[in-house]
Scaffold this motif. Sequence first.
Motif, PDB file in Angstrom:
ATOM      1  N   THR A  72     -68.673 -71.606   2.037  1.00 51.07           N
ATOM      2  CA  THR A  72     -69.140 -71.924   0.870  1.00 51.07           C
ATOM      3  C   THR A  72     -70.159 -70.749   0.613  1.00 51.07           C
ATOM      4  N   HIS A  73     -70.798 -70.897  -0.525  1.00 52.32           N
ATOM      5  CA  HIS A  73     -71.961 -69.940  -1.011  1.00 52.32           C
ATOM      6  C   HIS A  73     -73.070 -70.305   0.168  1.00 52.32           C
ATOM      7  N   THR A  74     -73.618 -69.236   0.808  1.00 51.62           N
ATOM      8  CA  THR A  74     -74.438 -69.743   1.734  1.00 51.62           C
ATOM      9  C   THR A  74     -75.588 -68.708   1.845  1.00 51.62           C
ATOM     10  N   VAL A  75     -76.802 -69.117   2.296  1.00 51.09           N
ATOM     11  CA  VAL A  75     -77.949 -68.400   2.436  1.00 51.09           C
ATOM     12  C   VAL A  75     -78.121 -68.450   3.917  1.00 51.09           C
ATOM     13  N   GLY A  76     -77.952 -67.236   4.634  1.00 50.02           N
ATOM     14  CA  GLY A  76     -78.334 -67.105   6.229  1.00 50.02           C
ATOM     15  C   GLY A  76     -79.739 -66.405   6.306  1.00 50.02           C
ATOM     16  N   VAL A  77     -80.448 -66.987   7.308  1.00 55.74           N
ATOM     17  CA  VAL A  77     -81.663 -66.084   7.861  1.00 55.74           C
ATOM     18  C   VAL A  77     -81.390 -65.889   9.192  1.00 55.74           C
ATOM     19  N   THR A  78     -81.530 -64.546   9.378  1.00 61.94           N
ATOM     20  CA  THR A  78     -81.490 -64.131  10.966  1.00 61.94           C
ATOM     21  C   THR A  78     -82.596 -63.254  11.087  1.00 61.94           C
ATOM     22  N   GLN A  79     -82.826 -63.420  12.792  1.00 59.39           N
ATOM     23  CA  GLN A  79     -84.073 -62.888  12.972  1.00 59.39           C
ATOM     24  C   GLN A  79     -83.633 -62.222  14.562  1.00 59.39           C
TER      25      GLN A  79
ATOM     26  N   GLU B 281     -65.799 -71.375  18.936  1.00 65.50           N
ATOM     27  CA  GLU B 281     -65.715 -71.545  17.665  1.00 65.50           C
ATOM     28  C   GLU B 281     -66.194 -72.772  17.007  1.00 65.50           C
ATOM     29  N   PHE B 282     -66.957 -72.751  15.983  1.00 69.42           N
ATOM     30  CA  PHE B 282     -67.588 -74.170  15.645  1.00 69.42           C
ATOM     31  C   PHE B 282     -68.016 -74.041  14.118  1.00 69.42           C
ATOM     32  N   THR B 283     -68.088 -75.101  13.535  1.00 65.76           N
ATOM     33  CA  THR B 283     -68.512 -74.963  12.233  1.00 65.76           C
ATOM     34  C   THR B 283     -70.135 -75.329  12.112  1.00 65.76           C
ATOM     35  N   GLN B 284     -70.765 -74.761  11.306  1.00 62.91           N
ATOM     36  CA  GLN B 284     -72.437 -75.061  11.377  1.00 62.91           C
ATOM     37  C   GLN B 284     -72.482 -75.809  10.007  1.00 62.91           C
ATOM     38  N   TYR B 285     -73.180 -76.905   9.983  1.00 58.98           N
ATOM     39  CA  TYR B 285     -73.124 -77.660   8.869  1.00 58.98           C
ATOM     40  C   TYR B 285     -74.824 -77.577   8.257  1.00 58.98           C
ATOM     41  N   GLU B 286     -74.949 -78.018   7.057  1.00 59.39           N
ATOM     42  CA  GLU B 286     -75.855 -77.815   6.474  1.00 59.39           C
ATOM     43  C   GLU B 286     -77.312 -78.328   7.078  1.00 59.39           C
ATOM     44  N   GLY B 287     -78.267 -77.560   7.270  1.00 65.30           N
ATOM     45  CA  GLY B 287     -79.372 -77.994   8.002  1.00 65.30           C
ATOM     46  C   GLY B 287     -79.544 -77.642   9.235  1.00 65.30           C
ATOM     47  N   GLU B 288     -78.280 -77.172   9.976  1.00 67.68           N
ATOM     48  CA  GLU B 288     -78.239 -76.952  11.370  1.00 67.68           C
ATOM     49  C   GLU B 288     -78.774 -75.470  11.711  1.00 67.68           C
ATOM     50  N   THR B 289     -79.228 -75.406  12.576  1.00 68.65           N
ATOM     51  CA  THR B 289     -79.536 -74.224  13.326  1.00 68.65           C
ATOM     52  C   THR B 289     -78.868 -73.715  14.630  1.00 68.65           C
ATOM     53  N   VAL B 290     -78.386 -72.159  14.582  1.00 71.57           N
ATOM     54  CA  VAL B 290     -77.657 -71.922  15.379  1.00 71.57           C
ATOM     55  C   VAL B 290     -78.429 -70.745  16.173  1.00 71.57           C
ATOM     56  N   TYR B 291     -78.299 -70.868  17.640  1.00 71.54           N
ATOM     57  CA  TYR B 291     -79.068 -69.495  18.385  1.00 71.54           C
ATOM     58  C   TYR B 291     -77.769 -68.732  18.907  1.00 71.54           C
ATOM     59  N   ILE B 292     -77.923 -67.468  18.784  1.00 70.26           N
ATOM     60  CA  ILE B 292     -77.053 -66.521  19.191  1.00 70.26           C
ATOM     61  C   ILE B 292     -77.988 -65.724  20.367  1.00 70.26           C
ATOM     62  N   PRO B 293     -77.292 -65.706  21.754  1.00 69.69           N
ATOM     63  CA  PRO B 293     -78.526 -65.288  22.764  1.00 69.69           C
ATOM     64  C   PRO B 293     -78.243 -63.705  22.444  1.00 69.69           C
ATOM     65  N   ASN B 294     -79.226 -63.103  22.880  1.00 70.84           N
ATOM     66  CA  ASN B 294     -79.225 -61.555  22.874  1.00 70.84           C
ATOM     67  C   ASN B 294     -78.120 -60.950  23.529  1.00 70.84           C
ATOM     68  N   GLY B 295     -77.579 -59.746  22.583  1.00 67.47           N
ATOM     69  CA  GLY B 295     -76.271 -59.362  23.296  1.00 67.47           C
ATOM     70  C   GLY B 295     -75.059 -59.826  23.208  1.00 67.47           C
ATOM     71  N   TRP B 296     -75.101 -60.939  22.602  1.00 68.24           N
ATOM     72  CA  TRP B 296     -73.857 -61.591  22.261  1.00 68.24           C
ATOM     73  C   TRP B 296     -73.066 -61.301  20.732  1.00 68.24           C
ATOM     74  N   TRP B 297     -71.802 -60.632  21.014  1.00 68.82           N
ATOM     75  CA  TRP B 297     -71.098 -60.288  19.945  1.00 68.82           C
ATOM     76  C   TRP B 297     -70.818 -61.795  19.097  1.00 68.82           C
ATOM     77  N   HIS B 298     -70.761 -61.615  17.566  1.00 67.91           N
ATOM     78  CA  HIS B 298     -70.421 -62.810  17.141  1.00 67.91           C
ATOM     79  C   HIS B 298     -69.940 -62.454  15.733  1.00 67.91           C
ATOM     80  N   ALA B 299     -69.297 -63.068  14.996  1.00 67.64           N
ATOM     81  CA  ALA B 299     -68.777 -62.977  13.675  1.00 67.64           C
ATOM     82  C   ALA B 299     -69.020 -64.301  12.903  1.00 67.64           C
ATOM     83  N   VAL B 300     -69.289 -64.395  11.754  1.00 67.65           N
ATOM     84  CA  VAL B 300     -69.328 -65.459  10.872  1.00 67.65           C
ATOM     85  C   VAL B 300     -68.594 -65.505   9.663  1.00 67.65           C
ATOM     86  N   LEU B 301     -67.929 -66.649   9.213  1.00 66.55           N
ATOM     87  CA  LEU B 301     -67.160 -66.751   8.144  1.00 66.55           C
ATOM     88  C   LEU B 301     -67.728 -67.794   7.311  1.00 66.55           C
ATOM     89  N   ASN B 302     -68.270 -67.637   6.099  1.00 72.28           N
ATOM     90  CA  ASN B 302     -68.869 -68.296   5.182  1.00 72.28           C
ATOM     91  C   ASN B 302     -67.880 -69.179   4.443  1.00 72.28           C
TER      92      ASN B 302
END
Length: 150
Positions: free
Chosen positions: A38-45, A15-36
């Motif tokens: 603030t108003h957020t724009v997420g780009v996933t690939q 569990e962690f907080t991602q701050y403005e300008g940071e990038t998070v990498y989630i490995p293939n096959g890892w389940w994850h959940a996100v709680l925003n």
Amino acid sequence: SSGGTGKYTNFECYEFTQYEGETVYIPNGWWHAVLNLTHTVGVTQNFCSQRNFDEVWIKTRSGRKKMAYKWLCKLEKEYPHLTRRARELNERDDFVMKYDPKEVTKREEQEKERKRAKKEAKMKSASSSKNDRFDDRDAKRSRLERVVSP
């Protein structure tokens, strides 16, 4: 250790907080959940390379059938060697692409044949029961005639 049981014995939760300008990498096959928070724009690939193509193809063809067929068509133009690999995997696993036009046509023809055979069996059954009724009536007449005839 998480204190989980059974197949979750070694489950770990990060569990962690991602701050403005940071990038998070989630490995293939890892389940994850996100709680925003603030108003957020997420780009996933979702990432697919030649290195993990087999695994990604096998998951996609089963989980996203229509998209898998569209992807296969696109691969044909841009990456024909991956198209060949996808078809090899399909053949190896006896996997049939649901949205492949050849398969759609094949299923439609099978459905027409099934309906035709069902209709034919129904007509045969009706004809057979009609003939049975005539046979019973003729047998009764025959017995009656034998009894009445001198």
